[in-house]
Scaffold this motif. Structure first.
Motif, PDB file in Angstrom:
ATOM      1  N   THR A  46      -3.507  -1.766   4.174  1.00  0.00           N
ATOM      2  CA  THR A  46      -2.929  -2.825   3.340  1.00  0.00           C
ATOM      3  C   THR A  46      -3.861  -3.151   2.173  1.00  0.00           C
ATOM      4  O   THR A  46      -3.428  -3.714   1.171  1.00  0.00           O
ATOM      5  CB  THR A  46      -2.713  -4.119   4.160  1.00  0.00           C
ATOM      6  OG1 THR A  46      -3.832  -4.295   5.018  1.00  0.00           O
ATOM      7  CG2 THR A  46      -1.454  -4.056   4.982  1.00  0.00           C
TER       8      THR A  46
ATOM      9  N   TYR B 119       7.246  -5.702   1.356  1.00  0.00           N
ATOM     10  CA  TYR B 119       5.857  -5.975   1.676  1.00  0.00           C
ATOM     11  C   TYR B 119       5.717  -7.025   2.785  1.00  0.00           C
ATOM     12  O   TYR B 119       4.735  -7.036   3.522  1.00  0.00           O
ATOM     13  CB  TYR B 119       5.097  -6.420   0.415  1.00  0.00           C
ATOM     14  CG  TYR B 119       3.618  -6.334   0.596  1.00  0.00           C
ATOM     15  CD1 TYR B 119       3.006  -5.092   0.763  1.00  0.00           C
ATOM     16  CD2 TYR B 119       2.821  -7.474   0.649  1.00  0.00           C
ATOM     17  CE1 TYR B 119       1.647  -5.000   0.961  1.00  0.00           C
ATOM     18  CE2 TYR B 119       1.465  -7.379   0.838  1.00  0.00           C
ATOM     19  CZ  TYR B 119       0.874  -6.149   0.995  1.00  0.00           C
ATOM     20  OH  TYR B 119      -0.473  -6.060   1.199  1.00  0.00           O
TER      21      TYR B 119
ATOM     22  N   GLY C  69       5.671  -1.929  -2.231  1.00  0.00           N
ATOM     23  CA  GLY C  69       4.321  -2.305  -1.798  1.00  0.00           C
ATOM     24  C   GLY C  69       3.549  -2.968  -2.912  1.00  0.00           C
ATOM     25  O   GLY C  69       4.125  -3.542  -3.823  1.00  0.00           O
ATOM     26  N   ARG C  70       2.240  -2.899  -2.832  1.00  0.00           N
ATOM     27  CA  ARG C  70       1.391  -3.527  -3.833  1.00  0.00           C
ATOM     28  C   ARG C  70       0.789  -2.507  -4.794  1.00  0.00           C
ATOM     29  O   ARG C  70      -0.031  -2.832  -5.632  1.00  0.00           O
ATOM     30  CB  ARG C  70       0.260  -4.314  -3.159  1.00  0.00           C
ATOM     31  CG  ARG C  70       0.677  -5.625  -2.592  1.00  0.00           C
ATOM     32  CD  ARG C  70       0.977  -6.630  -3.678  1.00  0.00           C
ATOM     33  NE  ARG C  70       1.525  -7.876  -3.134  1.00  0.00           N
ATOM     34  CZ  ARG C  70       2.796  -8.063  -2.833  1.00  0.00           C
ATOM     35  NH1 ARG C  70       3.669  -7.093  -3.023  1.00  0.00           N
ATOM     36  NH2 ARG C  70       3.202  -9.202  -2.351  1.00  0.00           N
TER      37      ARG C  70
ATOM     38  N   MET D 253       4.009   1.461   0.316  1.00  0.00           N
ATOM     39  CA  MET D 253       4.822   1.275   1.517  1.00  0.00           C
ATOM     40  C   MET D 253       4.907   2.563   2.333  1.00  0.00           C
ATOM     41  O   MET D 253       4.903   2.537   3.563  1.00  0.00           O
ATOM     42  CB  MET D 253       6.227   0.798   1.102  1.00  0.00           C
ATOM     43  CG  MET D 253       7.134   0.398   2.241  1.00  0.00           C
ATOM     44  SD  MET D 253       6.415  -0.769   3.397  1.00  0.00           S
ATOM     45  CE  MET D 253       6.260  -2.219   2.371  1.00  0.00           C
TER      46      MET D 253
END
Lengths: 450, 93
Positions: free
Chosen positions: A76, A300, A334-335, A340
């Protein structure tokens, strides 16, 4: 000498080429690493008077820090790690350029300055991005009056300093240090007003800058290895920046100067009444039991709830019952680009089940259940038709075309863009409230018992 | 006009951009995160410049070179290792 850099460059290109498929990707990474080894060894052996002691010290310190990062980091936290590595890359290039400038013989001053400008800006900007992602600095856009004016001023000052170099008003040392300081300031000024949700674009762009900085340094010291590798990285970062911007339907200029997330979209003020149907996990399990084709749409929120593993268990159980299960992944789920996918791969999801936007959208037409886990704005149908919506035009996953849409959410809080999702009120939508991990655990139990 | 040496570097630069563009646009979205960490590692090529900078005499330049070497080595080692760690997880059942 340059022959070895050519070998290294070929290794990098083959390495990147093998990244076109998960099956060959790992060997590609290995080949690229061999290329780097060739470049380093060639440099060490062909150069005359090296201070080997210092070099070994540098390798040991850098190597240990790098290895520590690489083995300790959580998946993460990958965006933070890439952000900080972009910073190191830019910093390294700026330092090499500075060292070249401060050491005789005289070098091309313009290239020194360009290299220092891009490298230093990448360095300071990346550390701000890191701070935002890690939560050291507020993820909200930090804006104040005259900020863009200040940035423009700093940039103009750099240009003016560069152009007066030949006039002899200031000596080149003073100009060099002034540009160094201004670039550092500019990096901070450019990243600090950008909100957390836009960080995928920012780290992609900084990734590109770190490559361009290496290329500039390559021009300075006349080194093909740096020029080729830097160009590859620069191209890669730019392509990803472009993909991320498209995923959010924003222009790059809008991301950099827009400070979105601050002025939460007020919309037209007249929130439409929605008929929200809240179901229990038992009812959701019964719907899934009757389904043949299920598409899981992770956001997320799923990773925040650390629920990827149990989501995969639910999928495995459904698959074992003869159902078809796919995952639909939005580019900005995702970030960072592809985040993801990594989080799901970590949870042992088979990579051939992970489908991107273009692959998955036709699949919703004959899909029985779309299970939305922690995603919100990327499934909001308003993006397709509501011109007043701030996300209008953004490519979305067409989950609403499935027979039933099951949405798991903690509460009715709106998503990142701060807007209510009309999908929740659709006739074929049902909501199952609760923490994703708890809900999926319950769901798993129910499915197994049915 | 530009001297032949610069023209050569420029040629390499332009061609490398084309190659990069071709190769990288074929990387699927699934692998975009490893692509980024992998390109972090490749931009650690500045390590070559750092080694050459340490070679030069003159204390400040040498120590700047050492700092560059440490930064770039973090990128190279960390970048390749973490990319491998990620790619190991991509499995097909």
């Amino acid at each position: 000498m340059n022959l070895f850099y050519l070998i290294a460059a070929v290794c990098f290109i083959i390495g990147l080429k093998r990244l076109s498929h998960p099956k060959t990707a790992r060997s590609g990474n290995f080949i690229a690493a061999i290329g780097m080894l060739v470049a380093i060894a060639a440099t060490l052996f062909s150069s005359g008077k090296l201070d080997l002691e210092l070099i070994v010290i540098g390798f040991i310190i850098g190597g240990s820090i790098g290895a520590l990062f690489a083995t300790r980091i959580q998946m993460t936290e990958m965006p933070q790690m890439v952000a900080i590595f972009n910073g190191f890359g830019g910093g390294a290039s700026a330092l090499v350029a500075s060292s070249t400038f401060l050491t005789p013989p005289e070098s091309n001053f313009l290239i020194v300055c360009i290299s220092v400008l891009i490298g230093t800006l990448t360095f300071s900007g990346s550390f701000i991005a890191f701070g935002k992602l890690q939560g050291f600095i507020s993820g909200k856009p930090i804006v104040f009056k005259g900020q863009q004016f200040l940035n423009a001023l700093a940039f103009s000052a750099i240009i003016i300093l560069l152009s007066i170099n030949n006039l002899g008003i200031l000596d080149s040392q003073s100009i060099f240090y002034a540009i160094l300081a201004l670039s550092f300031f500019l990096g901070i000024g450019l990243v600090i007003p950008i909100g957390g949700a836009d960080m995928p674009v920012v780290i992609s762009l900084l990734n590109s800058y770190s490559g361009i900085a290496a290329t500039a340094t390559g021009f300075l010291i006349g080194n093909n290895g740096l020029i080729i590798s830097g160009s590859l990285v620069g191209a890669s970062g730019l392509i990803l920046t472009n993909i991320m911007c498209k995923g959010m339907n924003r222009s790059l200029a809008n991301v950099i100067f827009g400070a979105v997330g601050l002025e939460v979209a007020s919309g037209d003020g007249s929130q439409k009444e929605m008929n929200i149907k809240s179901y229990s996990t038992t009812e959701a399990a019964m719907i899934m039991d009757a389904a043949e084709k299920i598409i899981i749409v992770p956001g997320y929120g799923l990773a925040v709830a650390k629920a990827q593993h149990v989501a995969r268990e639910v999928a495995d159980t459904l698959e074992a019952q003869g159902k078809k299960v796919l995952y639909g992944i939005h580019p900005v789920a995702g970030r960072m680009p592809g985040h993801m996918n990594v989080l799901l791969a970590e949870a042992d999801v088979s990579y051939d089940l992970l489908k991107d936007l273009d692959e998955i959208n036709p699949e919703f037409e004959d899909c029985d259940v779309a299970l939305i886990l922690g995603a919100n704005d990327v499934v909001n149908p308003a993006a397709r038709h509501d011109q007043s919506s701030p996300i209008y035009g953004m490519p979305i996953l067409d989950v609403d075309k499935s027979r039933t849409v099951i949405i798991n959410k903690r509460s009715m809080n709106p998503g990142f863009a701060g807007i209510q999702n009309e999908l929740f009120g659709y006739d074929n939508s049902i909501m199952v409230f609760g923490d994703a991990k708890d809900m999926l655990n319950d769901l798993l139990k129910e499915i197994k018992e049915l | 006009m530009l001297d032949p040496g610069t023209i050569n570097l420029l040629t390499i630069f332009i061609l490398a951009i084309f190659v990069g563009n071709e190769v990288i646009s074929k990387v699927p979205p699934t692998l975009h995160t490893p692509l980024m960490s992998g390109s972090n590692a490749i931009s650690g090529i500045a390590v070559v410049g750092a080694i050459l900078a340490i070679q030069t005499e003159g204390t400040l330049g040498t120590y700047l070179g050492l700092a560059a070497l440490i930064f770039a080595t973090i990128n190279v080692v960390g970048g390749f290792l973490v990319t491998d760690r990620m790619l190991r997880m991509f499995k097909k059942k």
